[in-house]
Scaffold this active site. Structure first.
Site, PDB file in Angstrom:
ATOM      1  N   MET A   1       0.831  -1.179   0.000  1.00  0.00           N
ATOM      2  CA  MET A   1       0.000   0.000   0.000  1.00  0.00           C
ATOM      3  C   MET A   1       0.868   1.232   0.000  1.00  0.00           C
ATOM      4  SD  MET A   1      -1.343   2.117   2.800  1.00  0.00           S
ATOM      5  CE  MET A   1      -1.849   3.724   2.404  1.00  0.00           C
ATOM      6  N   PRO A   2       1.067   1.824  -1.117  1.00  0.00           N
ATOM      7  CA  PRO A   2       1.807   3.082  -1.119  1.00  0.00           C
ATOM      8  C   PRO A   2       0.968   4.233  -0.558  1.00  0.00           C
ATOM      9  CG  PRO A   2       1.897   1.999  -3.252  1.00  0.00           C
ATOM     10  CD  PRO A   2       0.861   1.303  -2.450  1.00  0.00           C
TER      11      PRO A   2
END
Length: 127
Positions: A1-2
């Protein structure tokens, strides 16, 4: 999850800012195998006094169209994936919204997986 932070000079239209987020997401999906709906981005706009950079550091000629992108990601990607991301990001942003490749600064911040919580106080990626 950036988790993505995008900083740019003030004054660009909403369509331009949307093109930034869309292009960045395409690059993340293609190179970091991020799910398409895994998108968390902040855009901050700054006047000239609060947007400070060297216009020729490391012989890269930057203009006031510079976009600074900081990506916080899990520390699970290889060097090859990181290099692919950098190249894909500048290619996507050159295509849309038309940024010069020299005007894209990328900073990758890696954290361990247990440092993420997506809500409800749960460490979603903790092993």
């Amino acid at each position: 999850m950036p988790f993505t932070r995008i900083a740019l000079r003030t004054g660009k239209p909403v369509e331009y800012r949307k093109a930034l987020t869309d292009s960045i997401q395409r690059a993340l999906v293609a190179t970091f195998n991020v799910p398409k709906d895994d998108i968390f981005m902040l855009i901050s706009e700054h006047d000239a006094a609060n947007f400070v950079y060297d216009n020729q550091y490391l012989n890269v000629q930057r203009t006031d169209d510079l976009v600074m992108i900081q990506l916080t990601v899990s520390n699970t990607r290889t060097l090859e994936q990181k290099k692919a991301l950098y190249q894909r990001l500048v290619d996507e942003l050159h295509e849309s919204p038309g940024l010069r490749r020299e005007d894209v600064l990328i900073s990758l911040v890696e954290v361990v997986k247990e440092n993420w919580s997506f809500g409800n106080g749960i460490a979603h990626y903790a092993l």
